[in-house]
Design an enzyme around this catalytic site. Structure first.
Site, PDB file in Angstrom:
ATOM      1  NE  ARG A   3      -4.074   1.240   5.062  1.00  0.00           N
ATOM      2  CZ  ARG A   3      -3.738   2.279   4.303  1.00  0.00           C
ATOM      3  NH1 ARG A   3      -4.678   2.945   3.651  1.00  0.00           N
ATOM      4  NH2 ARG A   3      -2.491   2.669   4.190  1.00  0.00           N
TER       5      ARG A   3
ATOM      6  NE  ARG B 234       2.988   7.320  -0.262  1.00  0.00           N
ATOM      7  CZ  ARG B 234       1.737   6.856  -0.152  1.00  0.00           C
ATOM      8  NH1 ARG B 234       1.024   6.565  -1.212  1.00  0.00           N
ATOM      9  NH2 ARG B 234       1.209   6.683   1.045  1.00  0.00           N
TER      10      ARG B 234
ATOM     11  CE  LYS C 207      -2.953  10.699   0.102  1.00  0.00           C
ATOM     12  NZ  LYS C 207      -2.563  10.626   1.521  1.00  0.00           N
TER      13      LYS C 207
ATOM     14  NE  ARG D  14      -6.889   4.507   7.290  1.00  0.00           N
ATOM     15  CZ  ARG D  14      -6.059   5.033   6.382  1.00  0.00           C
ATOM     16  NH1 ARG D  14      -6.456   6.038   5.622  1.00  0.00           N
ATOM     17  NH2 ARG D  14      -4.834   4.582   6.251  1.00  0.00           N
TER      18      ARG D  14
END
Ligand code: AMP
Length: 216
Positions: A160, A88, A13, A127
């Protein structure tokens, strides 16, 4: 154009929102980015949000709705926006409808990007994000220099804290339990577009643009 990019964590996204934001010349509004910035700056919001984010839980609805109301009412969102990470929950979706009504604007499309769980886990554990420009890389696909610097701007790349296997599992669980049901909510409004999120980034962008009737 007013869009929501929808889907579980790790479907791309953020990556697609960054590209679409440039192509369509409208801001990318990521609630996750807003919260991470608040955590970094140790603001009141950041201190409140951190414990939820570290566990992969959702930050309470009232906090998130307050944030999004402020952003969407601001000057920069006047000619459109791309929402990434909001709504969400059903409460958030209903509150968003009310905000649209108050601002007298209309949501154009909700784009659901679809990728299976195994691929998501692989993507999230690999990531890396640039602390400086926010670019997102995948260790399995992108060439990352040995000094771990962002190929685009030279900033430091980091992982992250919620991209670790236990938290990822919980984030996916929370998505299935609280967020996935919104697909039905938006399908009923006839504005839902489903896109296969596996493949080349540029190809997926093309599919999204086609689905909303925009020429690339
Ligand atoms: P993201 O970058 O979208 O994956 O968001 C990272 C984390 O921020 C999530 O796991 C949640 O803890 C929190 N978060 C972001 N957006 C929302 C939202 N709309 N509602 C509740 N929590 C959120």
């Amino acid at each position: 154009m007013r869009l929501i990019l929808f889907g579980p964590p790790g479907v791309g996204k953020g990556t697609q929102a960054q590209i679409l934001s440039q192509k369509l010349n409208i801001p990318h509004i990521s609630t996750g980015d807003i919260l991470r910035e608040a955590v970094k700056n140790q603001t009141e919001l950041g201190l409140k949000a951190k414990s939820f984010m570290d566990k992969g839980e959702l930050v309470p609805d009232d906090v998130m709705i307050g944030i999004i109301k402020e952003v969407l009412s601001s000057e920069k969102c006047k000619s459109g926006f791309i929402l990434d990470g909001f709504p969400r929950t059903i409460n958030q979706a209903k509150a968003l409808d009310e905000i649209f009504d108050e601002l007298n604007i209309k949501l154009d499309y909700v784009i659901s990007i679809e990728v299976d769980d195994d691929e998501i886990i692989k993507r999230l554990t690999n990531r890396r994000t640039c602390r400086n420009c926010g670019a997102v890389y995948n260790l399995l696909i992108d060439h990352i220099p040995e000094d771990n610097k962002c190929p685009r701007c030279g900033g430091e790349l980091y992982q992250r804290s919620d991209d670790n296997p236990d938290v990822i599992k919980n984030r996916l669980k929370v998505y299935r339990e609280s967020t996935q049901i919104l697909l039905e909510y938006y399908d009923k409004k006839n504005i839902l577009k489903k896109i296969n999120g596996v493949g080349e980034i540029n190809h997926i962008t093309k599919l999204i643009l086609q689905s909303i009737g925009v020429k690339d």
